[in-house]
Design a protein around this motif. Structure first.
Motif, PDB file in Angstrom:
ATOM      1  N   SER A 190       9.952  -6.093  -8.688  1.00  0.00           N
ATOM      2  CA  SER A 190       9.493  -7.308  -8.703  1.00  0.00           C
ATOM      3  C   SER A 190       8.252  -7.373  -9.206  1.00  0.00           C
ATOM      4  CB  SER A 190       9.725  -8.140  -7.223  1.00  0.00           C
ATOM      5  OG  SER A 190       8.671  -7.811  -6.593  1.00  0.00           O
ATOM      6  N   SER A 191       7.873  -8.739  -9.782  1.00  0.00           N
ATOM      7  CA  SER A 191       6.702  -8.951 -10.187  1.00  0.00           C
ATOM      8  C   SER A 191       5.664  -9.085  -8.989  1.00  0.00           C
ATOM      9  CB  SER A 191       6.566 -10.172 -11.184  1.00  0.00           C
ATOM     10  OG  SER A 191       6.863 -11.431 -10.211  1.00  0.00           O
ATOM     11  N   SER A 192       6.035  -9.504  -7.857  1.00  0.00           N
ATOM     12  CA  SER A 192       5.147  -9.582  -6.733  1.00  0.00           C
ATOM     13  C   SER A 192       4.691  -8.041  -6.173  1.00  0.00           C
ATOM     14  CB  SER A 192       5.739 -10.011  -5.662  1.00  0.00           C
ATOM     15  OG  SER A 192       6.096 -11.739  -5.897  1.00  0.00           O
ATOM     16  N   VAL A 193       5.777  -7.190  -6.258  1.00  0.00           N
ATOM     17  CA  VAL A 193       5.160  -5.709  -5.652  1.00  0.00           C
ATOM     18  C   VAL A 193       4.310  -5.185  -6.710  1.00  0.00           C
ATOM     19  CG1 VAL A 193       5.954  -3.602  -5.288  1.00  0.00           C
ATOM     20  CG2 VAL A 193       7.465  -5.505  -4.353  1.00  0.00           C
ATOM     21  N   ALA A 194       4.648  -5.367  -8.250  1.00  0.00           N
ATOM     22  CA  ALA A 194       3.733  -5.117  -8.989  1.00  0.00           C
ATOM     23  C   ALA A 194       2.270  -5.392  -8.941  1.00  0.00           C
ATOM     24  CB  ALA A 194       4.203  -5.298 -10.519  1.00  0.00           C
ATOM     25  N   GLY A 195       2.064  -6.928  -8.919  1.00  0.00           N
ATOM     26  CA  GLY A 195       1.094  -7.560  -8.464  1.00  0.00           C
ATOM     27  C   GLY A 195       0.263  -6.845  -7.339  1.00  0.00           C
ATOM     28  N   GLY A 196       0.993  -6.935  -6.234  1.00  0.00           N
ATOM     29  CA  GLY A 196       0.509  -6.262  -4.744  1.00  0.00           C
ATOM     30  C   GLY A 196      -0.228  -4.677  -5.263  1.00  0.00           C
ATOM     31  N   ARG A 235       0.937  -1.173   0.015  1.00  0.00           N
ATOM     32  CA  ARG A 235       0.086   0.161  -0.062  1.00  0.00           C
ATOM     33  C   ARG A 235       0.843   1.308   0.121  1.00  0.00           C
ATOM     34  NH1 ARG A 235      -5.325   1.782   1.280  1.00  0.00           N
ATOM     35  NH2 ARG A 235      -6.027  -0.045   0.465  1.00  0.00           N
ATOM     36  N   GLU A 236       1.991   1.340   0.666  1.00  0.00           N
ATOM     37  CA  GLU A 236       2.740   2.421   0.592  1.00  0.00           C
ATOM     38  C   GLU A 236       3.341   2.765  -0.344  1.00  0.00           C
ATOM     39  OE1 GLU A 236       7.048   3.597   3.033  1.00  0.00           O
ATOM     40  OE2 GLU A 236       5.589   2.910   4.138  1.00  0.00           O
ATOM     41  N   GLU A 237       3.878   1.782  -1.373  1.00  0.00           N
ATOM     42  CA  GLU A 237       4.178   1.883  -2.752  1.00  0.00           C
ATOM     43  C   GLU A 237       3.425   2.476  -3.507  1.00  0.00           C
ATOM     44  OE1 GLU A 237       6.864   1.475  -5.940  1.00  0.00           O
ATOM     45  OE2 GLU A 237       7.318   1.603  -3.925  1.00  0.00           O
ATOM     46  N   ARG A 238       1.858   1.897  -3.454  1.00  0.00           N
ATOM     47  CA  ARG A 238       0.855   2.463  -4.227  1.00  0.00           C
ATOM     48  C   ARG A 238       0.614   4.044  -4.067  1.00  0.00           C
ATOM     49  NH1 ARG A 238      -5.105   1.940  -3.435  1.00  0.00           N
ATOM     50  NH2 ARG A 238      -4.561   3.055  -1.955  1.00  0.00           N
ATOM     51  N   VAL A 272      -1.394  -3.662  -8.037  1.00  0.00           N
ATOM     52  CA  VAL A 272      -2.407  -3.970  -8.976  1.00  0.00           C
ATOM     53  C   VAL A 272      -3.655  -4.477  -8.314  1.00  0.00           C
ATOM     54  CG1 VAL A 272      -3.422  -5.290 -10.823  1.00  0.00           C
ATOM     55  CG2 VAL A 272      -1.002  -4.354 -11.098  1.00  0.00           C
ATOM     56  N   LYS A 273      -3.400  -5.560  -7.441  1.00  0.00           N
ATOM     57  CA  LYS A 273      -4.632  -5.987  -6.581  1.00  0.00           C
ATOM     58  C   LYS A 273      -5.127  -5.483  -5.543  1.00  0.00           C
ATOM     59  CE  LYS A 273      -4.531 -10.171  -4.633  1.00  0.00           C
ATOM     60  NZ  LYS A 273      -4.342 -11.531  -4.209  1.00  0.00           N
ATOM     61  N   ASP A 274      -4.056  -4.574  -4.979  1.00  0.00           N
ATOM     62  CA  ASP A 274      -4.263  -3.926  -3.540  1.00  0.00           C
ATOM     63  C   ASP A 274      -4.420  -4.793  -2.597  1.00  0.00           C
ATOM     64  OD1 ASP A 274      -4.262  -1.629  -2.033  1.00  0.00           O
ATOM     65  OD2 ASP A 274      -6.510  -2.069  -1.800  1.00  0.00           O
ATOM     66  N   GLY A 275      -3.541  -5.728  -2.653  1.00  0.00           N
ATOM     67  CA  GLY A 275      -3.417  -6.754  -1.645  1.00  0.00           C
ATOM     68  C   GLY A 275      -2.076  -7.617  -1.908  1.00  0.00           C
ATOM     69  N   ASN A 276      -1.638  -8.557  -0.760  1.00  0.00           N
ATOM     70  CA  ASN A 276      -0.456  -9.365  -1.100  1.00  0.00           C
ATOM     71  C   ASN A 276      -0.526 -10.187  -2.371  1.00  0.00           C
ATOM     72  OD1 ASN A 276       0.232  -7.998   1.279  1.00  0.00           O
ATOM     73  ND2 ASN A 276      -0.191  -9.607   2.514  1.00  0.00           N
ATOM     74  N   CYS A 277       0.564 -10.590  -2.989  1.00  0.00           N
ATOM     75  CA  CYS A 277       0.458 -11.043  -4.166  1.00  0.00           C
ATOM     76  C   CYS A 277       1.889 -11.900  -4.371  1.00  0.00           C
ATOM     77  CB  CYS A 277       0.490 -10.371  -5.285  1.00  0.00           C
ATOM     78  SG  CYS A 277       0.485 -11.027  -6.848  1.00  0.00           S
ATOM     79  N   SER A 278       1.733 -13.147  -4.888  1.00  0.00           N
ATOM     80  CA  SER A 278       2.934 -13.804  -5.350  1.00  0.00           C
ATOM     81  C   SER A 278       2.874 -13.827  -6.945  1.00  0.00           C
ATOM     82  CB  SER A 278       2.765 -15.441  -5.448  1.00  0.00           C
ATOM     83  OG  SER A 278       3.660 -16.253  -5.885  1.00  0.00           O
ATOM     84  N   GLY A 279       3.860 -12.630  -7.254  1.00  0.00           N
ATOM     85  CA  GLY A 279       3.742 -12.293  -8.764  1.00  0.00           C
ATOM     86  C   GLY A 279       4.055 -13.431  -9.720  1.00  0.00           C
ATOM     87  N   PRO A 280       5.072 -14.508  -9.491  1.00  0.00           N
ATOM     88  CA  PRO A 280       5.368 -15.623 -10.343  1.00  0.00           C
ATOM     89  C   PRO A 280       4.094 -16.502 -10.727  1.00  0.00           C
ATOM     90  CG  PRO A 280       7.429 -14.974  -8.710  1.00  0.00           C
ATOM     91  CD  PRO A 280       5.867 -14.434  -8.231  1.00  0.00           C
ATOM     92  N   GLN A 281       3.279 -16.415  -9.485  1.00  0.00           N
ATOM     93  CA  GLN A 281       2.107 -17.385  -9.638  1.00  0.00           C
ATOM     94  C   GLN A 281       0.870 -16.774 -10.266  1.00  0.00           C
ATOM     95  OE1 GLN A 281       1.665 -19.184  -5.931  1.00  0.00           O
ATOM     96  NE2 GLN A 281       3.319 -20.681  -6.357  1.00  0.00           N
ATOM     97  N   SER A 282       0.957 -15.420 -10.094  1.00  0.00           N
ATOM     98  CA  SER A 282      -0.380 -14.388 -10.500  1.00  0.00           C
ATOM     99  C   SER A 282      -0.238 -13.870 -11.879  1.00  0.00           C
ATOM    100  CB  SER A 282      -0.481 -13.184  -9.424  1.00  0.00           C
ATOM    101  OG  SER A 282      -0.613 -14.034  -8.199  1.00  0.00           O
ATOM    102  N   TRP A 283       0.938 -13.541 -12.525  1.00  0.00           N
ATOM    103  CA  TRP A 283       0.908 -12.983 -13.833  1.00  0.00           C
ATOM    104  C   TRP A 283       1.025 -14.274 -14.869  1.00  0.00           C
ATOM    105  CZ3 TRP A 283       0.602  -7.946 -14.884  1.00  0.00           C
ATOM    106  CH2 TRP A 283       0.719  -7.247 -13.736  1.00  0.00           C
ATOM    107  N   ARG A 284      -0.114 -13.942 -15.863  1.00  0.00           N
ATOM    108  CA  ARG A 284       0.015 -15.170 -16.900  1.00  0.00           C
ATOM    109  C   ARG A 284       0.207 -14.483 -18.147  1.00  0.00           C
ATOM    110  NH1 ARG A 284      -1.868 -19.769 -15.182  1.00  0.00           N
ATOM    111  NH2 ARG A 284      -2.583 -20.204 -12.903  1.00  0.00           N
ATOM    112  N   ARG A 285       0.656 -15.226 -19.202  1.00  0.00           N
ATOM    113  CA  ARG A 285       0.960 -14.924 -20.465  1.00  0.00           C
ATOM    114  C   ARG A 285      -0.314 -14.963 -20.956  1.00  0.00           C
ATOM    115  NH1 ARG A 285       6.262 -17.609 -22.981  1.00  0.00           N
ATOM    116  NH2 ARG A 285       4.991 -19.431 -22.858  1.00  0.00           N
TER     117      ARG A 285
END
Length: 109
Positions: free
Chosen positions: A76-82, A45-48, A84-97
């Motif tokens: 990282s993809s996890s911070v980017a995902g966090g 949230r602080e990054e956002r 985007v979703k405004d919540g904790n995120c595992s980027g490697p598992q959440s971003w899909r091609r």
């Protein structure tokens, strides 16, 4: 760079496109993020909020979303995902091609 090189994340109403770039993760201009996601604990949230102050994130036409006003590289993809979703995120598992649905983890191990 073709459309097939982009990964997508679609939490709730948001839709963001990103890809690995150098030692970070690039989010494409026009991608959207949730203003209020879940869960209540939001480590990114602080990054956002910093991106809002800098004008990287701006209000979208949809009141539930923010939009990227320009490309932005996260650490990282996890911070980017966090963000985007405004919540904790595992980027490697959440971003899909987009082309085949494979995750970052599937593609890059």
């Amino acid at each position: 760079m073709s459309e097939n090189d982009w990964f997508v994340m679609r939490p709730q109403k948001a839709q963001a496109y990103g890809r690995p770039e150098g030692d970070g993760f690039l989010i494409r201009q026009g991608s959207t993020t949730m203003r209020e996601g879940s869960p209540r604990v939001k480590r990114d949230r602080e990054e956002r909020d910093r991106l809002l102050r800098q004008g990287v994130l701006v209000p979208d036409n949809d009141p539930a979303l923010y939009r990227f006003s320009r490309e932005y590289v996260f650490g990282s993809s996890s911070v980017a995902g966090g963000v985007v979703k405004d919540g904790n995120c595992s980027g490697p598992q959440s971003w899909r091609r987009s082309s085949d649905g494979k995750t970052l983890k599937d593609v890059f191990g």
